[in-house]
Design a protein around this motif. Structure first.
Motif, PDB file in Angstrom:
ATOM      1  N   HIS A 170      -0.614  10.641   7.575  1.00 50.94           N
ATOM      2  CA  HIS A 170      -0.376  10.073   6.246  1.00 50.94           C
ATOM      3  C   HIS A 170      -0.849   8.614   6.180  1.00 50.94           C
ATOM      4  CE1 HIS A 170       1.556   9.537   2.364  1.00 50.94           C
ATOM      5  NE2 HIS A 170       2.128   8.449   2.846  1.00 50.94           N
ATOM      6  N   ARG A 171      -0.503   7.822   7.198  1.00 54.57           N
ATOM      7  CA  ARG A 171      -0.900   6.394   7.223  1.00 54.57           C
ATOM      8  C   ARG A 171      -2.422   6.245   7.281  1.00 54.57           C
ATOM      9  NH1 ARG A 171      -0.410   2.697   5.763  1.00 54.57           N
ATOM     10  NH2 ARG A 171      -0.514   1.194   7.446  1.00 54.57           N
ATOM     11  N   ASP A 173      -4.676   8.479   6.269  1.00 51.99           N
ATOM     12  CA  ASP A 173      -5.206   8.898   4.966  1.00 51.99           C
ATOM     13  C   ASP A 173      -5.063   7.783   3.936  1.00 51.99           C
ATOM     14  OD1 ASP A 173      -5.928  11.376   5.951  1.00 51.99           O
ATOM     15  OD2 ASP A 173      -4.212  12.441   5.061  1.00 51.99           O
ATOM     16  N   ASP A 174      -3.894   7.144   3.899  1.00 50.66           N
ATOM     17  CA  ASP A 174      -3.684   6.024   2.972  1.00 50.66           C
ATOM     18  C   ASP A 174      -4.643   4.873   3.256  1.00 50.66           C
ATOM     19  OD1 ASP A 174      -1.669   7.339   1.617  1.00 50.66           O
ATOM     20  OD2 ASP A 174      -0.029   6.184   2.541  1.00 50.66           O
ATOM     21  N   ALA A 175      -4.818   4.536   4.521  1.00 50.94           N
ATOM     22  CA  ALA A 175      -5.721   3.443   4.901  1.00 50.94           C
ATOM     23  C   ALA A 175      -7.158   3.774   4.525  1.00 50.94           C
ATOM     24  CB  ALA A 175      -5.602   3.143   6.392  1.00 50.94           C
ATOM     25  N   ASP A 176      -7.564   5.035   4.738  1.00 53.56           N
ATOM     26  CA  ASP A 176      -8.919   5.459   4.364  1.00 53.56           C
ATOM     27  C   ASP A 176      -9.124   5.335   2.860  1.00 53.56           C
ATOM     28  OD1 ASP A 176      -9.731   6.000   6.955  1.00 53.56           O
ATOM     29  OD2 ASP A 176      -9.425   8.176   6.796  1.00 53.56           O
ATOM     30  N   LYS A 177      -8.118   5.724   2.066  1.00 54.60           N
ATOM     31  CA  LYS A 177      -8.217   5.611   0.607  1.00 54.60           C
ATOM     32  C   LYS A 177      -8.356   4.162   0.184  1.00 54.60           C
ATOM     33  CE  LYS A 177      -5.575   9.795  -0.222  1.00 54.60           C
ATOM     34  NZ  LYS A 177      -4.252  10.325  -0.503  1.00 54.60           N
ATOM     35  N   CYS A 178      -7.604   3.265   0.825  1.00 52.74           N
ATOM     36  CA  CYS A 178      -7.699   1.831   0.511  1.00 52.74           C
ATOM     37  C   CYS A 178      -9.090   1.300   0.812  1.00 52.74           C
ATOM     38  CB  CYS A 178      -6.643   1.042   1.286  1.00 52.74           C
ATOM     39  SG  CYS A 178      -4.970   1.311   0.689  1.00 52.74           S
TER      40      CYS A 178
END
Length: 170
Positions: A156-157, A159-164
């Motif tokens: 999850h972390r 994926d969130d970092a990749d989106k950012c």
């Protein structure tokens, strides 16, 4: 693309103290490995420790105490191996920094890699909340450390970092 330092034993390498692995089977890890996101590392082997080796546990304090010289890491026969494990921690940090890792997935229970629990120093199999010296040092330098039981949280972390990163690049 985020990079992740990962304990070699979690990737199926027989590098643990008893010459075993602790392979973590996950489609995401297979994909991340194919994407060259994973930096596979065994701190103990990097520091020159052998496989197999005697079990070792932190005695007399926490990982922070070991790093400051106030506690020790002792093998089951009483031999002090603190300096090897401190070197292992610094080598893990250097490896993570050189590869620009923001995250680490480490083997829980280890006096090096434990991130949520470690053995209590009595060699009785009893565990307590705590972390190993590499996990503590990585966190001290801003790297988010996850135990193998926290793989879903790590995914999850990341994926969130990749989106950012995509938003920042756009």
């Amino acid at each position: 693309m985020e990079r992740i330092l990962v304990s070699a034993c979690l990737m199926g390498y027989a590098v643990r103290y008893n010459a075993s692995d602790k392979a973590l089977i996950s489609e995401t890890l297979v994909r991340w490995r194919a994407e060259q996101r994973l930096i596979i590392h065994c701190p103990e082997l990097a520091a020159g420790l052998n496989t197999p080796r005697l079990p070792a546990e932190i005695r007399g304090g926490s990982a922070a105490h070991v790093l400051s010289g106030a506690a020790r890491i002792i093998e089951s026969d009483g031999h002090d191996v603190t300096q090897h494990y401190i070197l292992a921690a610094w080598l893990a940090l250097r490896t993570a920094q050189e590869a620009n890792c923001r995250f680490a997935l480490l083997t829980d229970g280890s006096p090096t890699c434990g991130s949520r629990r470690i053995y209590d120093g009595s060699f009785s199999g009893q565990q307590l909340a705590g972390q190993g010296v590499a996990a503590a040092l990585l966190r001290q330098y801003g790297i988010e450390v996850f135990a193998e039981s926290q793989l879903a949280e790590l995914i999850h972390r990341v994926d969130d970092a990749d989106k950012c990163r995509v938003v920042d690049a756009g």
